[in-house]
Design an enzyme around this catalytic site. Sequence first.
Site, mmCIF file in Angstrom:
data_model
loop_
_atom_site.group_PDB
_atom_site.id
_atom_site.type_symbol
_atom_site.label_atom_id
_atom_site.label_comp_id
_atom_site.label_asym_id
_atom_site.label_seq_id
_atom_site.Cartn_x
_atom_site.Cartn_y
_atom_site.Cartn_z
ATOM 1 N N ASP A 100 0.938 -1.225 0.008
ATOM 2 C CA ASP A 100 -0.070 -0.145 -0.020
ATOM 3 C C ASP A 100 0.910 1.346 -0.012
ATOM 4 O OD1 ASP A 100 0.884 -0.723 2.760
ATOM 5 O OD2 ASP A 100 -0.666 0.903 3.551
ATOM 6 N N GLU A 166 0.466 -0.917 5.808
ATOM 7 C CA GLU A 166 1.345 -0.355 6.650
ATOM 8 C C GLU A 166 1.351 1.313 6.705
ATOM 9 O OE1 GLU A 166 5.269 1.293 7.555
ATOM 10 O OE2 GLU A 166 4.146 1.857 6.007
#
Lengths: 478, 478
Positions: A100, A166
């Site tokens: 991400d 994250e």
Amino acid sequence: MANVEKYFKLVDQSQQQFIETLREVVAIPSVSGDASKRSEVVRMGEWLQARWEALGAVCKRVEPGKQNLEGTELDLPPIILGQYGNDPTKKTVLVYGHYDVQPALLSDGWETDPFTLVEKPDGRLVGRGSTDDKGPVLGWLLCAETHKQAGLELPVNLKFCFEGMEESGSEGLDQVIVDEADKWFRGTDVVCISDNYWLGTNKPCLTHGLRGVSYFHLQVEGPGADLHSGVFGGTVHEPMVDLVHLLSKLVDSKGHIQVPGIYDQVMPVTEEEEKTYEGLEFSHEALARDLKNDIIIHKEERDTLKHRWRFPTLSIHGVEGAFHSSGDKTVIPAKVRGKFSLRTVPNMEPAKVSELVTKYLNDEFAKLNSKNTMRVIETHGGRWWYSSPNHPNFMAGAAATEKVYGVKPDLTREGGSIPVTLTFEEALGVNVLLLPMGAADDGAHSINEKLDKRNFIQGIKLLGCYLYEVAQTDLTAV
Amino acid sequence: MANVEKYFKLVDQSQQQFIETLREVVAIPSVSGDASKRSEVVRMGEWLQARWEALGAVCKRVEPGKQNLEGTELDLPPIILGQYGNDPTKKTVLVYGHYDVQPALLSDGWETDPFTLVEKPDGRLVGRGSTDDKGPVLGWLLCAETHKQAGLELPVNLKFCFEGMEESGSEGLDQVIVDEADKWFRGTDVVCISDNYWLGTNKPCLTHGLRGVSYFHLQVEGPGADLHSGVFGGTVHEPMVDLVHLLSKLVDSKGHIQVPGIYDQVMPVTEEEEKTYEGLEFSHEALARDLKNDIIIHKEERDTLKHRWRFPTLSIHGVEGAFHSSGDKTVIPAKVRGKFSLRTVPNMEPAKVSELVTKYLNDEFAKLNSKNTMRVIETHGGRWWYSSPNHPNFMAGAAATEKVYGVKPDLTREGGSIPVTLTFEEALGVNVLLLPMGAADDGAHSINEKLDKRNFIQGIKLLGCYLYEVAQTDLTAV
């Protein structure tokens, strides 16, 4: 080591193709913090899984549950676990990365569309996620693909754990790591994480320490609703006035924490440690240039590094509940929350930090003689991480760096936190190495994020070479 | 005075019909601060103009220009000027009001839809704008309509000025007043504004003083962009740390301003003034109930009123540029602006206030020895207003109040500012009376804003009766 040299040559020949692959993944706007982009995050995870499976890896898609984002209930993006190679005579390396990215809008000030990778004449590969963390995540994949194309076997068994949250607090990850420690992650010899940066822009490094973070909300509450300052100014205890008085007591303008007892827990700097600050690629001149302004507190470079790496610090982030827009508003906010956090270092204990901070603020609030109510809320208390750079896993990283870059890496710590490091170390009981691919000026969370072509290509070599070094290292020689 | 009694009787007979008219205007969400509602603001202005014109008033729609709201260029809502009656043997009263309202959402905590007027069994007429300022603005219209229906002439010529930007800083208004002083407003004998509130909930009042306001932005600027507290905490001068230190120096927890020299300009309390605090409808008990919490600084009611009306005060409103959302963010904001304002009283001069505040903050900033840069920006410096309650215009207001409510009104000042008061007084050179319709607990800018039915109906009588009193008052007997 004929194989590693063959690998290096193939990487050099495939540069343009690797950049095209990076372009392909940067184009997937996998922004975990934006509810409307959740399907893109999932698409990115599926892209990775498909590519690894095409290579022959065994994958497991773990759905870590639900989250509430901006009032919407969403499925958390999958955590992609994988196993590539299962030879009992080989060591097993677990690698972690995240697929991400941070939000990015052209209107934030990007020179070009953030989700279209642009190769600049100076070698910058500009695009959201290029360095954080799609470049490194691709690094492992491209290493394995290159080996397969060349008919070479990887020197180790590879396990991987790629998450898609994250940039949004890694929600759901810790539980999965704990749950899989004795299952999917069983047999892991060492862990390697490539999700941080060099200290400077030229010299590679290995990272063996991170600070912890204790985050606090300091809440002051007065009237039942916001008041008009014309009517009530000067007649009631204003929460915002009490709050700025308390916040001003936390730290001085030079960054010295005023909470009694905080420095008592800090490990003293040894003579041996003092020596490690020699020759690091770090200068105040470059730092001031990065900051666009010389607002550096300390005179000596090593003091700046110590205050980044191994001393506790306290920052004030903002205020929730007060007027925060542009323009003028004559409000007396009814309930405000100052946000501040401490970065913690060996051997500070989060519980002790919380106790000291709370007691101090209660004492200071009592001195104000205010009729408002005050509450200190610790929202997060994550521990620091420190690993010896003499562990064979770090030796392997150092040897690989020397082979690829022709220079001994700096041994660094970081001022920030990468909580998954500690989670892996504690859940799996093995050594964790932080082996960065990108440089200090990559602008991971900023506009115009980039990964230098040099770092990308040499980084792909570095990750591969590290696997060869681990393969021939005696990991028990701690 | 047969006419005024006939008028009272008709008002009593028309109560339900008046409430229906209030319902009709509350249903127009004329929120001036919301760009998407601009057409509703205009619609509300046009409603008023049409209704007055139907009555025979001559109106002029003034377009005061453009504004920039949330990045959109918008036409400012029209200012509706009017003339109703033009008999040279009669006095001319200019009335002011505003037809825009504060924002309101059901989700803010309203018990019912804010734009649907609800008549509660206890007499509350709940709805956005009911008391601020649609009730009073309707008051003048319904007074004129009632007279017309009854075949009665108004005892004075009426001029009016209704604006649609009061809740958004009255942008454009001052220039129009100055421009029209010798044109549309020519011949005005006195001004009456009904846009404030009683001191309590039972006893009417006349208001003869307002505080001024000097609004400041205290800006501290450091790095070129926001920084990560993990990397930079403790190594750079943090703008937010400097800011809270400076803000904490402005005022103590008891509301005492710390800026040297501020109190030197304040007019001392005379013995005569001291007496005026006797018998006012004001109690700490009721105030604490309103506040939902006893956070009152002062012991004596009169001290609270003095700090509301006639002493300067300093409030801290918030911080722009820092982290202000819920949750945790580990940012070091690069550039922050603390917002604070002083309420000023006779004989403080805005220029002197600005000079004292700026000098003090510069001195305090120098003590911090910070490498950040600091700047004090005065965004607004509005003067206080003070009028003698012995002026015939006030005598007329007092006589009308006694006739309608059977009680002598309290003579009050207000802690807030109604800048248009001073503008009318200075531009037209005539006396201005503040004659409130609503009560202290109406919640003008809050959720569940209401106007009590009693205040609405008696208020319509009061405004009409005031016109009769002005008609027979010798305004030159100052």
